[in-house]
Design a protein around this motif. Structure first.
Motif, PDB file in Angstrom:
ATOM      1  N   ILE A 188      42.413  21.005  55.736  1.00 44.39           N
ATOM      2  CA  ILE A 188      42.467  21.687  57.030  1.00 44.39           C
ATOM      3  C   ILE A 188      41.092  22.311  57.292  1.00 44.39           C
ATOM      4  O   ILE A 188      40.568  23.033  56.430  1.00 44.39           O
ATOM      5  N   PRO A 189      40.458  22.025  58.434  1.00 43.18           N
ATOM      6  CA  PRO A 189      39.073  22.454  58.644  1.00 43.18           C
ATOM      7  C   PRO A 189      38.903  23.968  58.632  1.00 43.18           C
ATOM      8  O   PRO A 189      39.590  24.694  59.348  1.00 43.18           O
ATOM      9  N   THR A 190      37.970  24.438  57.797  1.00 45.93           N
ATOM     10  CA  THR A 190      37.658  25.865  57.709  1.00 45.93           C
ATOM     11  C   THR A 190      36.245  26.020  57.169  1.00 45.93           C
ATOM     12  O   THR A 190      35.601  25.033  56.791  1.00 45.93           O
ATOM     13  N   ALA A 191      35.745  27.244  57.125  1.00 47.12           N
ATOM     14  CA  ALA A 191      34.391  27.494  56.635  1.00 47.12           C
ATOM     15  C   ALA A 191      34.317  27.306  55.121  1.00 47.12           C
ATOM     16  O   ALA A 191      35.299  27.543  54.404  1.00 47.12           O
ATOM     17  N   ALA A 192      33.150  26.898  54.640  1.00 42.48           N
ATOM     18  CA  ALA A 192      32.919  26.821  53.191  1.00 42.48           C
ATOM     19  C   ALA A 192      33.027  28.230  52.605  1.00 42.48           C
ATOM     20  O   ALA A 192      32.696  29.216  53.265  1.00 42.48           O
ATOM     21  N   TYR A 193      33.492  28.330  51.346  1.00 43.07           N
ATOM     22  CA  TYR A 193      33.777  29.654  50.781  1.00 43.07           C
ATOM     23  C   TYR A 193      33.788  29.618  49.268  1.00 43.07           C
ATOM     24  O   TYR A 193      33.775  28.553  48.645  1.00 43.07           O
ATOM     25  N   LYS A 194      33.870  30.812  48.675  1.00 45.37           N
ATOM     26  CA  LYS A 194      34.063  30.962  47.227  1.00 45.37           C
ATOM     27  C   LYS A 194      34.822  32.259  47.001  1.00 45.37           C
ATOM     28  O   LYS A 194      34.585  33.250  47.700  1.00 45.37           O
ATOM     29  N   ASN A 195      35.760  32.251  46.052  1.00 48.97           N
ATOM     30  CA  ASN A 195      36.549  33.444  45.727  1.00 48.97           C
ATOM     31  C   ASN A 195      35.977  34.149  44.508  1.00 48.97           C
ATOM     32  O   ASN A 195      35.498  33.497  43.563  1.00 48.97           O
ATOM     33  N   PHE A 196      36.056  35.482  44.514  1.00 46.32           N
ATOM     34  CA  PHE A 196      35.537  36.261  43.387  1.00 46.32           C
ATOM     35  C   PHE A 196      36.490  37.399  43.019  1.00 46.32           C
ATOM     36  O   PHE A 196      37.012  38.079  43.899  1.00 46.32           O
ATOM     37  N   THR A 197      36.690  37.579  41.711  1.00 48.05           N
ATOM     38  CA  THR A 197      37.443  38.732  41.206  1.00 48.05           C
ATOM     39  C   THR A 197      36.537  39.676  40.434  1.00 48.05           C
ATOM     40  O   THR A 197      36.961  40.756  40.035  1.00 48.05           O
ATOM     41  N   ASP A 198      35.291  39.259  40.234  1.00 46.83           N
ATOM     42  CA  ASP A 198      34.324  40.065  39.491  1.00 46.83           C
ATOM     43  C   ASP A 198      33.156  40.420  40.412  1.00 46.83           C
ATOM     44  O   ASP A 198      32.506  39.531  40.970  1.00 46.83           O
ATOM     45  N   ALA A 199      32.882  41.712  40.575  1.00 45.54           N
ATOM     46  CA  ALA A 199      31.838  42.159  41.506  1.00 45.54           C
ATOM     47  C   ALA A 199      30.457  41.654  41.096  1.00 45.54           C
ATOM     48  O   ALA A 199      29.655  41.258  41.949  1.00 45.54           O
ATOM     49  N   GLU A 200      30.161  41.648  39.781  1.00 45.44           N
ATOM     50  CA  GLU A 200      28.836  41.202  39.326  1.00 45.44           C
ATOM     51  C   GLU A 200      28.624  39.724  39.640  1.00 45.44           C
ATOM     52  O   GLU A 200      27.523  39.318  40.039  1.00 45.44           O
ATOM     53  N   GLU A 201      29.675  38.927  39.492  1.00 45.42           N
ATOM     54  CA  GLU A 201      29.561  37.495  39.820  1.00 45.42           C
ATOM     55  C   GLU A 201      29.343  37.312  41.321  1.00 45.42           C
ATOM     56  O   GLU A 201      28.573  36.448  41.748  1.00 45.42           O
ATOM     57  N   ALA A 202      30.026  38.125  42.115  1.00 48.84           N
ATOM     58  CA  ALA A 202      29.854  38.052  43.568  1.00 48.84           C
ATOM     59  C   ALA A 202      28.423  38.411  43.956  1.00 48.84           C
ATOM     60  O   ALA A 202      27.802  37.744  44.791  1.00 48.84           O
ATOM     61  N   LEU A 203      27.887  39.463  43.350  1.00 52.80           N
ATOM     62  CA  LEU A 203      26.514  39.891  43.649  1.00 52.80           C
ATOM     63  C   LEU A 203      25.507  38.828  43.224  1.00 52.80           C
ATOM     64  O   LEU A 203      24.518  38.567  43.925  1.00 52.80           O
ATOM     65  N   ALA A 204      25.766  38.179  42.089  1.00 54.89           N
ATOM     66  CA  ALA A 204      24.868  37.114  41.616  1.00 54.89           C
ATOM     67  C   ALA A 204      24.894  35.934  42.580  1.00 54.89           C
ATOM     68  O   ALA A 204      23.854  35.333  42.880  1.00 54.89           O
ATOM     69  N   TYR A 205      26.074  35.613  43.099  1.00 52.87           N
ATOM     70  CA  TYR A 205      26.215  34.506  44.041  1.00 52.87           C
ATOM     71  C   TYR A 205      25.412  34.784  45.315  1.00 52.87           C
ATOM     72  O   TYR A 205      24.802  33.877  45.896  1.00 52.87           O
ATOM     73  N   LEU A 206      25.392  36.039  45.748  1.00 49.38           N
ATOM     74  CA  LEU A 206      24.689  36.403  46.978  1.00 49.38           C
ATOM     75  C   LEU A 206      23.181  36.241  46.876  1.00 49.38           C
ATOM     76  O   LEU A 206      22.489  36.135  47.889  1.00 49.38           O
ATOM     77  N   GLU A 207      22.658  36.214  45.656  1.00 49.05           N
ATOM     78  CA  GLU A 207      21.199  36.099  45.470  1.00 49.05           C
ATOM     79  C   GLU A 207      20.649  34.820  46.090  1.00 49.05           C
ATOM     80  O   GLU A 207      19.507  34.774  46.532  1.00 49.05           O
ATOM     81  N   THR A 208      21.457  33.757  46.103  1.00 45.37           N
ATOM     82  CA  THR A 208      20.980  32.472  46.642  1.00 45.37           C
ATOM     83  C   THR A 208      21.740  32.048  47.902  1.00 45.37           C
ATOM     84  O   THR A 208      21.520  30.970  48.438  1.00 45.37           O
ATOM     85  N   ASN A 266      40.534  43.778  45.322  1.00 49.00           N
ATOM     86  CA  ASN A 266      40.475  43.330  43.929  1.00 49.00           C
ATOM     87  C   ASN A 266      39.883  41.927  43.835  1.00 49.00           C
ATOM     88  O   ASN A 266      39.223  41.577  42.871  1.00 49.00           O
ATOM     89  N   GLU A 267      40.151  41.129  44.850  1.00 44.23           N
ATOM     90  CA  GLU A 267      39.549  39.805  44.970  1.00 44.23           C
ATOM     91  C   GLU A 267      38.953  39.708  46.361  1.00 44.23           C
ATOM     92  O   GLU A 267      39.516  40.250  47.315  1.00 44.23           O
ATOM     93  N   ILE A 268      37.809  39.057  46.483  1.00 42.27           N
ATOM     94  CA  ILE A 268      37.208  38.858  47.802  1.00 42.27           C
ATOM     95  C   ILE A 268      36.872  37.387  48.009  1.00 42.27           C
ATOM     96  O   ILE A 268      36.723  36.625  47.047  1.00 42.27           O
ATOM     97  N   VAL A 269      36.784  37.016  49.272  1.00 41.65           N
ATOM     98  CA  VAL A 269      36.329  35.688  49.661  1.00 41.65           C
ATOM     99  C   VAL A 269      34.951  35.856  50.295  1.00 41.65           C
ATOM    100  O   VAL A 269      34.764  36.694  51.182  1.00 41.65           O
ATOM    101  N   ILE A 270      33.989  35.100  49.813  1.00 37.53           N
ATOM    102  CA  ILE A 270      32.663  35.055  50.447  1.00 37.53           C
ATOM    103  C   ILE A 270      32.572  33.728  51.178  1.00 37.53           C
ATOM    104  O   ILE A 270      32.740  32.658  50.591  1.00 37.53           O
TER     105      ILE A 270
END
Length: 423
Positions: A115-135, A180-184
């Motif tokens: 089903i068409p939607t925006a590209a995304y990634k799920n995170f439960t760990d804040a440090e992993e989310a912050l690392a993902y944002l670097e790029t 507790n979990e976020i979608v970027i």
């Protein structure tokens, strides 16, 4: 028949107004309701999350149909509680309402079933989310996984904003466990359109389109709110786009939920972004939108009880869903300072100006009946809705009608429906 509506906002007032038009209904109750709903229904002092008390009341009063307006009780499983007691109820069960209750679930569902939607990634760990944002490419969207009063979505234009957003959602817990979990998610551009759909678990029937205005201030500035106004239909939602969505979004969503053993019965709200690459799903909700319901339901020709019963009984395919060939605009009157800090208890005047005015509606959201009269009791106070032959006339009518209501610290956006000038 007797009907119970669960909720207390403008959406529930719009539902109650539609239910009141049905020749099948003799008595309406609303829990907990508000001052406006109290004029057409008997308000009951039971909170929306008190499932057993609500079910007890439905049994005691021999309620024929209970309509769940709000997201929290649906996600919490109120429909399951009612069904276990043999009570007739309109809304998705807990395992289906997760489509709104978890952004991560809904994104994964769309990915799995194409089903068409925006590209995304799920995170439960804040440090992993912050690392993902670097790029990650900016701007970017952060979404709290759980319910957050319609305010758990952050659009971040810089890396600094995104980093701060992750901390706000996941570490500072601004929205509690919802973060507790976020979608970027990738940032999409285009026109937004909301389409509410009736569903019976197998069949889905979209209603007329609408467009909400989430930001607090003119020009889509300021903080996200529960909605500052809306119009219907959207001139950007063409027949071609509707056909695409029916084939690639609406029915596939029904089929996907059924395949997952989560038959969806009730209202599916589909938030769309009309991108250069075609329509894509922004979000799903498991109930009527607010304030979308305040412009969509007044335009519906069908008896709402007939349609809801058809959904519950799995025969929605037999319903010919029809809407008036006109337009409606809703302007929300809020308390100045909303959605952050605002005062309550301000006396509201001017309701008598709407008596006998066909095509005009005052839907109460945050009001309370006191000895002084009806007073403000929330951030969003009233939804002033007006119809017109077309969107421009409906908008002019709605803004003229806002002048008929007065209260201290009254605030509204002055550009609801401005986009229709570009259509």
């Amino acid at each position: 028949m007797k009907v119970l509506i669960v909720g207390s906002g403008g959406r529930e007032h719009a539902i109650a107004a539609s239910v009141a038009k049905s020749s099948k209904v003799d008595k309406i109750f609303c829990a907990p309701g508000n001052a406006g709903i109290g004029q057409i229904a008997e308000c009951v002092d039971i909170a929306a999350m008190e499932f057993d008390k609500l079910a007890d009341f439905a049994e005691e009063k021999a309620i024929d149909l209970t309509i769940i307006g709000m997201d929290d009780p649906l996600v919490g499983g109120i429909v399951d509680v009612f069904e276990k007691r043999g009570l007739r109820v309109f809304g998705p069960r807990k395992n289906a309402a997760i489509i709104e209750g978890s952004k991560a679930f809904s994104k994964d569902l769309m990915k799995k079933y194409g089903i068409p939607t925006a590209a995304y990634k799920n995170f439960t760990d804040a440090e992993e989310a912050l690392a993902y944002l670097e790029t990650a490419k900016m701007p970017i969207v952060l979404k709290a996984d759980g319910l957050a009063l319609g305010k758990g979505v952050l659009i971040c234009h810089t890396r600094e904003e995104a980093d701060a957003g992750v901390r706000t959602l996941m570490l500072d817990k601004q929205f509690g466990d919802a973060g507790n979990e976020i979608v970027i998610e990738e940032f999409m551009t285009g026109r937004e359109v909301s389409v509410l759909c009736y569903c019976d678990g197998t069949h889905i029937k979209p209603m007329t389109s609408a467009q909400d205005h989430k930001r607090a201030k003119d020009g889509d500035q300021g903080l996200n709110t529960g909605g500052m106004g809306t119009f219907s239909p959207s001139p950007f939602y063409t027949k071609e786009i509707q056909k695409f969505c029916e084939e690639n979004v609406y029915q596939p969503t029904m089929d996907a939920m059924k395949a997952e053993g989560r038959d969806f019965v009730g209202i599916l709200f589909v938030g769309l972004m009309l991108t250069e690459d075609g329509p894509k799903v922004l979000e799903y909700n498991a109930r009527f939108g607010d304030p979308e319901a305040q412009v969509v339901l007044p335009r519906m020709k069908n008896d709402i009880i007939d349609v809801m019963n058809a959904c519950i009984d799995g025969r929605l395919d037999e319903v010919d869903l029809q809407f008036e060939d006109n337009a409606a605009v809703c302007v929300v009157l809020a308390s100045d300072g909303y959605p952050e800090h605002y005062e309550k208890g301000k006396v509201i005047t001017g309701f008598e100006n709407f008596e006998g005015k066909d095509g005009y509606y005052v839907f109460h959201a945050g009001t309370k009946l006191t000895e002084e009269g009806i007073v403000t009791n929330g951030g969003r106070v009233l939804g002033i809705t007006a119809k017109g032959r077309d969107l421009k006339e409906a908008r002019a009518n709605a803004y003229a009608a806002t002048e008929l209501i007065q209260f201290e610290n009254k605030y509204m956006r002055n550009d609801i429906g401005r986009a229709i000038d570009e259509a």
